[in-house]
Structures are given as structure tokens and as C-alpha cells.
Design an enzyme around this catalytic site. Structure first.
Site, PDB file in Angstrom:
ATOM      1  N   TRP A 114       0.826  -1.206   0.000  1.00 18.00           N
ATOM      2  CA  TRP A 114       0.000   0.000   0.000  1.00 18.00           C
ATOM      3  C   TRP A 114       0.860   1.255   0.000  1.00 18.00           C
ATOM      4  O   TRP A 114       0.393   2.351  -0.310  1.00 18.00           O
ATOM      5  CB  TRP A 114      -0.926   0.007   1.215  1.00 18.00           C
ATOM      6  CG  TRP A 114      -0.253   0.326   2.515  1.00 18.00           C
ATOM      7  CD1 TRP A 114       0.877  -0.241   3.023  1.00 18.00           C
ATOM      8  CD2 TRP A 114      -0.672   1.305   3.476  1.00 18.00           C
ATOM      9  NE1 TRP A 114       1.196   0.302   4.243  1.00 18.00           N
ATOM     10  CE2 TRP A 114       0.253   1.251   4.554  1.00 18.00           C
ATOM     11  CE3 TRP A 114      -1.725   2.199   3.558  1.00 18.00           C
ATOM     12  CZ2 TRP A 114       0.154   2.070   5.674  1.00 18.00           C
ATOM     13  CZ3 TRP A 114      -1.829   3.014   4.679  1.00 18.00           C
ATOM     14  CH2 TRP A 114      -0.899   2.939   5.715  1.00 18.00           C
ATOM     15  N   ASP A 115       2.149   1.097   0.328  1.00 18.84           N
ATOM     16  CA  ASP A 115       3.081   2.215   0.368  1.00 18.84           C
ATOM     17  C   ASP A 115       3.049   3.007  -0.933  1.00 18.84           C
ATOM     18  O   ASP A 115       3.148   4.236  -0.933  1.00 18.84           O
ATOM     19  CB  ASP A 115       4.508   1.706   0.608  1.00 18.84           C
ATOM     20  CG  ASP A 115       4.628   0.875   1.860  1.00 18.84           C
ATOM     21  OD1 ASP A 115       3.823  -0.054   2.030  1.00 18.84           O
ATOM     22  OD2 ASP A 115       5.536   1.143   2.658  1.00 18.84           O
ATOM     23  N   GLU A 144      -0.116  -2.751  12.500  1.00 18.42           N
ATOM     24  CA  GLU A 144       0.034  -4.205  12.436  1.00 18.42           C
ATOM     25  C   GLU A 144       0.226  -4.855  13.803  1.00 18.42           C
ATOM     26  O   GLU A 144       0.431  -6.066  13.883  1.00 18.42           O
ATOM     27  CB  GLU A 144       1.191  -4.549  11.496  1.00 18.42           C
ATOM     28  CG  GLU A 144       0.851  -4.210  10.053  1.00 18.42           C
ATOM     29  CD  GLU A 144       2.055  -4.312   9.125  1.00 18.42           C
ATOM     30  OE1 GLU A 144       3.188  -4.386   9.627  1.00 18.42           O
ATOM     31  OE2 GLU A 144       1.846  -4.298   7.903  1.00 18.42           O
ATOM     32  N   LYS A 179       1.497   0.618  16.408  1.00 14.34           N
ATOM     33  CA  LYS A 179       2.746   0.642  15.639  1.00 14.34           C
ATOM     34  C   LYS A 179       2.951   1.962  14.906  1.00 14.34           C
ATOM     35  O   LYS A 179       4.041   2.525  14.895  1.00 14.34           O
ATOM     36  CB  LYS A 179       2.755  -0.506  14.631  1.00 14.34           C
ATOM     37  CG  LYS A 179       3.919  -0.475  13.659  1.00 14.34           C
ATOM     38  CD  LYS A 179       3.736  -1.463  12.530  1.00 14.34           C
ATOM     39  CE  LYS A 179       4.729  -1.162  11.418  1.00 14.34           C
ATOM     40  NZ  LYS A 179       4.540  -2.027  10.257  1.00 14.34           N
ATOM     41  N   GLN A 180       1.906   2.452  14.226  1.00 15.60           N
ATOM     42  CA  GLN A 180       2.081   3.595  13.333  1.00 15.60           C
ATOM     43  C   GLN A 180       0.750   4.290  13.099  1.00 15.60           C
ATOM     44  O   GLN A 180      -0.286   3.858  13.592  1.00 15.60           O
ATOM     45  CB  GLN A 180       2.654   3.127  11.997  1.00 15.60           C
ATOM     46  CG  GLN A 180       1.707   2.236  11.205  1.00 15.60           C
ATOM     47  CD  GLN A 180       2.342   1.689   9.938  1.00 15.60           C
ATOM     48  OE1 GLN A 180       3.140   0.778   9.978  1.00 15.60           O
ATOM     49  NE2 GLN A 180       1.973   2.257   8.795  1.00 15.60           N
TER      50      GLN A 180
END
Length: 775
Positions: free
Chosen positions: A357-358, A488, A560-561
Site C-alpha cells: 500500500w506504500d 500491524e 505501531k504507526q
């Protein structure tokens, strides 16, 4: 992405040992007594250049992973690496698929840079000319080595040695100038079974070649045979000889392609070119990327040299992994932009060259605004693998297209066996691809793309989400369960906020595109898609006025992010300012420091939207300062002293968005382009974004201390643009400059065209019906 999940299971110890030290130690044999002298070489060294386009150093970084790369979209290599990677060349079965290594038969070193010497080489990366140079100033000559992946002869990596004598013609000097070389192609490839190297004489020079097959197919259903690759390269002597009063350019090169004839003909063409003309052709093609019809393309900041260098480095690395504009021979199909670009991806640590997806969420938006042709190339990769996505949806019991979390050569799921959770649950990538299609259509109105696959991919993605949404009879809303958001650390959740919004957007977009495509493509159930989107569940906590990132999330749990904060940007989901503020403030406290770089870019944009410039500056500095590695501005995935993946395009893409969409204030909507609250980044005097493309027009945005200037370079006469500044509509004409004073929003749209007949989606997701308005 799975790096952090996997790191703990498989490679954590190895990564930690490699990354934790701030210095590495090299052992250099001395001539006195045969002893060894241990000298510390820093992982990062100083950039001594005052030119914003050039990064120079006297000492190479001790960690070779921080070396820069050269590339042209077909081939790429790290400088002084023994490895070349090629677009679309992978080896390994499914989860073990990775970029296949080709030995670097163009990796030539000057002996004076390999041993202790009285001369002090200068190593430079020129981001404007697309070349790495080594300059050695010797007693009787200046030797300059130029290493580049040719931008026109795209199958070639070129290594040139230019020798210029310091001595004018002198009959008393009889000794020639000798330059010692060493070819260092590395060991045989473990990925490609190259046959015995075969020599032949062409134009008086010895040329070698070898062909081979990759050792393992990615998937026998979609790849029945291994991939063949052929490499040709020039023989390299152990030294060069130049008359003491002369100068000369020596050219060496290797070529590689899946077609033997193409690789051979390309090398012969390079061989027959004059050395300087060959170099000039390469530079000319790089300049085309930065100049179009006499006008510049790119980004520039004034008053902050370090920031200017970082920006130029990002665009250089991006463009090195994207296809050439023009080429001597037709280009191969393009296989996408991975989180580490084309020069990396042979290892687990560097994401094996896979596509995530980056591409669509982090890299695509900035590329789209300045290089829409490349944005279409990125979407084309998804179109090329759509039939595989259809099969993945079918075998998992769903309709339409379900794109895999990771894909490479064939388009099948190639996530490592270490991480089955992300492959199974991280389905939001399918919605991210639709979101990229939305942005592409909004800025280009490319009906040709719709006719050649766009209508199909958008509607089939909607079909997938329709089949994933299940009506909850207790709430009256649709749930999407068994998913994982960008965070994640939490898998197999229900109603991931990010997932449900991109799914809803996908459904709404399909209804809109069904209207656009109705004359040549029959959509099945466009109104049904919109009904489901309207009634999708979206977690919202009334007490704390924020979005839990999934149903059942408990406050205080570390993540995580960036996940739920992405609703505000890039998704631009409509919410109260208080909710946006609370999302940002809360998730900043629970995001772990070991997360990847791009998280803080999105927090930067959020704080700018809210007018909190001080906090935005803190987040802005946090988004890059700990990740950019000197002297060549290579990005690591993790903060110092950790490393993670290198060179991390995802972090770069997020950072570019802070400048274009954050400080530049640009917003993409289906019916308009907006500019809101443009302002200067910290410690800068000007921010310039040149060559913005919107519906056939080209514009420059210059942000100054108290205002911004929008200059119209050209306008498509068939799609004239109007600027609404809140007081009046101004027709934009070529050559016009408009001053944007205040916060805006300044809205740019076209008042003509067939697209006006289709209603813009509401983009409202279910929870908005039940939360209080105005709080």
C-alpha cells in the site's frame, strides 16, 4: 507492511547487531611490520558540498547500506555494490520471491580509492545530472570516475574514467599516466543460473555475455517458466594508459535485459558512442525530468540548504526507480514502485522489492501532482495484475478484485511465510488502490484510462467491498470483520476505522465512475454500492470525542504507526475539528517510537490543518531528522541507531506530503483542487512547488512569509479553470499570477466538460449519522 511483526520473529537479533552501533570498524593492513591498524569509520560522514543538488564527501559511510544508488527504471544498483537489480526480475516461490541478483559487471573501482594513498578522493552524487562521481586529484592528472544508469540507453549501466593531464606538452617527459583499476562483479548469482561466460570481439574490443534462467518461478499458475535474463559487458583491463600531456574518456558498460538481442544491441550502441556524447545524452534525459517547455518541474526551498538537499535527494531516488521518458529501445512493462525502490529488494530486510500500500498512499500523491504520467504507470501495474486479484477474491469467497498485501512479478500474494496475519487480514490495500484511482481521476480527468481498465478496476474493487460488508441487525449498519488496519500490532479486528473509510470511498467512487463510464461500460449496481457505503460502521467514542482505530480498541493500547489519524489526511474524512484534534493528540501518546518514519508526516499535516504551527514544526522535524543518513541523504526506515529497510521510499513519500499538502496546503477533491492555509516550513524563506499538473494545466505555487503566489504556466483551452478566492471567481489564464492572501480555501475547478453531469459522492460513512454535530 510486515517488517516489524517479522523482525521480532526472524531477524531481530541480526538487525539489532547490524544497526545498534554508531560506528563500524574496518581493519587496514599497514606496511610496517605486517601489523593491523584498527580505524573507526563512522556510519555517516559529512556532506561538504554547498550545492543543493550535489552531495559530496571525502570519506564514504562505514555502513555500505547508506551508499547512494543509480537507476533508470529498468536497472539500478547501489554505488560500489556487486549487485544489479532489474525491473520485473524476481526469483523464489511465492513468499520467498525477491528481486533476483545480477552480478555487477560494471562495478569498477579505482585502486587509489581501495588502498591507502596520498591522494584524497572526493565522492559526489549529482542529483540533477543523475550521476555519481569520484574525483581524484593526482600529481600529474585529475581522474574523474562517472557512474550512472543511462537514462536513454536504459539497458546500460555505464562506468566512465576521464583522465585529464595537468602537464602541457613537454618533450622532456616520457612517462605515460597509468590508472589502476579493479573490476568487482561479486560472486555468482544465487538467483539466476547464468551459463558460462562467452567472449566475442566487437569493434576491436572484447565483449562478454552470459544468459541464464531464474531458479524458481513465483507461482506456476501465472508463471509457467522461469525468467531469462542476458547480460553483456565490456572487458576491463587492470590499468589504463594515457599520454602525459593528453586527456581521454574511457567507457565501460554492462547491459541486461530479458531479451538477448536487445541487451547485445544496446551495448554495441553504447560502445560506438563518443564518451562525452554518451554522457551528455544521459544528462539531457535527466534534465527533461526537471524542465518541460522551458519551465522547471520540482520543489525548492530557500534559506535552508539541508532541507533543500533532502528534497532533491528524494526526487532523485524516486525518479531513478521510475521508467525513462524516452529510450533507445522500447521499454519493458513496469512492475511497480516498492518501499525501497529498484536499487534494493534482494533481502527480507529490504522488503524483497515487493509492492505494498506504500505505493498508493505514501508515494503516489506527490508523484501524481508533478508527474501524472508516472502515476498512470503505477496504476497500470495494478491493472496488469487485476486478473490475479480476481482469483484471490474468488478463492477467499468474495467478489470482484482483492489485491494481495504484497505482490511482485505475477501479482499473487508473496508475503513472507513469517507473517500470515498481514497477508490474511490487511485487506485495506484494495481500498488504497481505489483511493489512488480517485486522486488520479480528480487531477487528470483521464477518460482514456477509464476506457482501458479504469472503469473495470474501480467497479470490481467496489464489488469486493460489497461482498465483505455484512449487515449487523442490531445496529442497522454494515460491519467489515477479520481485517487489520495499518497498525500491524492489532490483527483480526472488526470495523477498522481506516479500512472502513477506504472501503466506503471505494464504493462511492464506483457509483460516480459508473456515471462517467455509462456510454461504454455497464456497472452492475452503482446505487447499491452507495447505500452500503452510507451505512458502514465507523467507530466513534462520544465521551472522548475521537475515533478508536477499531471496534473494541481500548484506550492506552500502544500502536505501531499512524492508523486512525489517516482519516483526517490523506483520506480527508469530514469530522469536527475537536475530533480531529483529539485523534492527533491521543494517538501521539500511544504510537511506539520504533514505528516507521511516515507516521509523523501525517501528524504534521494534521496540526497544520488545525493551525497549531508550533506542534506541526515539532512533528515536521521528527518526520525526517532521525531518518535521513548522511552524506547521501539515504533514508532508513527506523530512527537512529536502528536502521530497518534502506532506502525507505515510504518515509520519503510521507515527508514530501508534509511539504506539498501540509505547508503547501494543496488538497485534491473529485471536483476541485484546493489550497488552504499555505505557510512556510520551519527555518525557510520560500517554498516553491513548480509544475503542478491539474486537468491539463500547469501551475507553480510559491509560498512566502505572509502570502502565496499561484502562477499559471499553461491552461488547456478545452478545460478552462476558475479560481474561487471566497469573494469572486477569477478565470485563470496562461501567464497570470494570483496572490493568495489569508487561509483560504482557494478553490480551483473547471466549469465545463462532460464530467459535470455526474454527481460528486457524499463520502459519508455510517457513524456520522449518529454522532453529535457541532461538538
Amino acid at each position: 507492511m510486515w517488517h516489524f511483526v517479522a523482525q521480532n520473529k526472524q531477524v531481530g537479533a541480526m538487525v539489532g547487531l547490524l544497526a545498534i552501533a554508531a560506528f563500524v570498524v574496518v581493519v587496514i593492513a599497514t606496511r610496517s611490520g605486517g601489523t593491523n591498524e584498527v580505524k573507526p569509520v563512522p556510519d555517516e560522514t559529512e556532506d561538504i558540498s554547498a550545492d543543493e543538488h550535489v552531495f559530496s564527501t571525502y570519506t564514504l559511510p562505514g555502513n555500505p547500506r547508506f551508499m547512494p544508488s543509480v537507476g533508470n527504471g529498468h536497472l539500478a544498483a547501489n554505488i560500489f555494490s556487486d549487485t544489479v537489480y532489474m525491473n520485473g526480475l524476481y526469483n523464489g516461490y511465492k513468499g520467498h520471491s525477491h528481486r533476483a541478483r545480477i552480478p555487477n559487471w560494471a562495478n569498477i573501482r579505482l585502486n587509489s580509492t581501495l588502498t591507502e594513498s596520498s591522494v584524497k578522493p572526493v565522492y559526489s552524487l549529482d542529483t540533477k545530472d543523475g550521476v555519481f562521481k569520484v574525483r581524484v586529484d593526482r600529481e600529474r592528472s585529475v581522474v574523474t570516475q562517472r557512474i550512472y544508469a543511462h537514462r536513454y540507453y536504459t539497458r546500460a549501466i555505464v562506468n566512465q574514467i576521464q583522465v585529464v593531464s595537468k602537464i602541457h606538452f613537454d618533450t622532456t617527459i616520457h612517462n605515460s599516466i597509468w590508472i589502476a583499476l579493479k573490476l568487482m562483479p561479486g560472486p555468482d548469482s544465487e538467483d539466476v543460473a547464468f551459463e558460462t561466460q562467452v567472449p566475442e570481439i566487437i569493434e576491436g574490443r572484447t565483449i562478454w555475455h552470459s544468459c541464464g534462467l531464474t531458479k524458481e518461478s513465483e507461482d506456476p499458475t501465472y508463471q509457467q517458466e522461469p525468467i531469462e535474463v542476458c547480460a553483456f559487458w565490456m572487458s576491463v583491463p587492470d590499468h589504463l594508459v594515457v599520454p602525459h600531456h593528453g586527456s581521454r574518456v574511457f567507457t565501460f558498460a554492462m547491459t541486461a535485459d530479458k531479451n538477448k538481442t536487445v541487451a547485445r544491441e544496446e551495448l554495441i550502441k553504447v560502445l560506438n558512442e563518443d564518451g562525452d556524447e554518451l554522457y551528455d545524452k544521459h544528462v539531457e534525459q535527466w534534465r527533461v525530468l526537471y524542465f518541460r517547455n522551458g519551465h522547471e518541474i520540482g520543489m525548492e526551498v530557500e534559506g535552508n540548504l539541508q532541507l533543500a538537499k533532502i528534497i532533491n535527494g528524494i526526487w532523485y531516488y524516486f525518479l531513478s526507480s521510475l521508467p525513462a521518458e524516452q529510450s533507445y529501445q522500447p521499454l519493458d512493462r513496469y512492475y511497480g514502485l516498492s518501499p525501497v525502490g529498484l536499487a534494493h529488494g534482494g533481502t527480507f530486510e529490504d522488503y524483497e522489492g515487493h509492492n505494498f500500500w506504500d505505493t498508493e498512499i505514501w508515494m503516489f500523491p506527490s508523484i501524481l501532482l508533478l508527474y501524472p504520467k508516472y502515476a498512470r504507470e503505477l496504476l497500470q501495474y495494478r491493472l496488469d495484475t487485476a486478473y490475479v486479484a480476481a482469483e484471490l477474491a474468488k478463492i477467499t469467497g468474495h467478489k470482484g478484485y482483492r489485491f494481495p498485501w504484497e505482490s511482485a512479478y505475477t501479482g499473487v500474494e508473496v508475503t513472507q511465510p513469517c507473517c500470515p496475519e498481514v497477508a490474511e487480514f490487511e485487506q485495506h490495500i484494495t481500498g488504497c488502490i481505489s483511493f489512488a484511482a480517485r486522486q488520479y481521476l480528480a487531477t487528470t480527468r483521464d477518460e482514456d484510462w477509464l476506457k482501458h481498465g479504469g472503469c473495470s478496476i474501480v467497479s470490481n474493487i467496489a464489488d469486493f467491498w460489497e461482498s465483505r460488508a455484512v449487515l449487523n441487525f442490531k445496529t442497522g449498519l454494515y460491519d467489515i470483520d477479520n481485517v487489520m488496519g495499518p497498525d500491524e500490532d492489532h490483527s483480526n479486528v472488526t470495523n477498522s476505522a481506516f479500512t472502513n473509510v477506504v472501503a466506503g470511498y471505494s464504493l462511492y467512487l464506483a457509483q460516480y465512475v459508473a456515471c462517467l463510464c455509462r456510454s461504454y461500460y455497464m456497472a452492475k449496481n452503482p446505487d447499491r454500492w452507495a447505500d452500503i457505503a452510507w451505512s458502514l460502521a465507523l467507530p466513534y467514542d462520544l465521551e472522548h470525542d475521537y475515533h478508536p482505530q477499531f471496534q473494541g480498541y481500548e484506550r492506552g493500547e500502544m500502536i505501531k504507526q499512524a492508523d486512525a489519524v489517516l482519516l483526517g489526511f490523506p483520506l480527508q474524512y469530514n469530522m469536527n475539528l475537536s475530533t480531529r484534534s483529539n485523534d492527533l493528540k491521543y494517538y501521539e501518546t500511544v504510537t511506539r517510537n520504533s514505528g516507521p518514519a511516515m507516521t509523523w508526516s501525517m501528524h504534521t499535516i494534521g496540526h497544520l490543518e488545525l493551525g497549531d504551527t508550533n506542534e506541526a514544526a515539532v512533528m515536521f522535524n521528527k518526520s525526517y531528522q532521525a531518518y535521513v543518513r548522511e552524506p547521501f541523504k539515504v533514508w532508513s526506515e527506523l530512527q537512529r541507531p536502528d536502521v530497518g529497510a534502506v532506502n525507505f521510499f515510504t518515509g520519503m513519500g510521507g515527508f514530501l506530503q508534509t511539504l506539498i499538502f501540509g505547508y503547501g496546503g494543496i488538497r485534491i477533491h473529485l471536483d476541485r483542487l484546493e489550497i488552504i492555509r499555505p505557510q512556510l516550513p520551519p527555518d525557510t524563506k520560500k517554498l516553491k512547488i513548480r509544475g503542478i499538473r491539474y486537468i491539463g494545466s500547469r501551475m507553480n505555487l510559491e509560498v512566502q512569509n505572509t502570502s502565496a503566489l499561484l502562477t499559471v504556466i499553461s491552461v488547456d483551452d478545452n478545460l478552462p479553470l476558475e479560481l474561487d478566492n471566497g469573494k469572486q471567481n477569477v478565470t485563470l489564464l496562461s501567464g497570470m499570477t494570483v496572490t493568495l492572501s489569508g487561509d483560504g480555501p482557494f478553490k480551483i475547478r473547471t466549469g465545463t466538460g462532460p464530467w459535470k453531469a455526474c454527481n460528486i459522492p457524499t463520502d459519508v460513512i455510517g457513524q456520522q449519522h449518529i454522532r453529535p454535530i457541532g461538538t
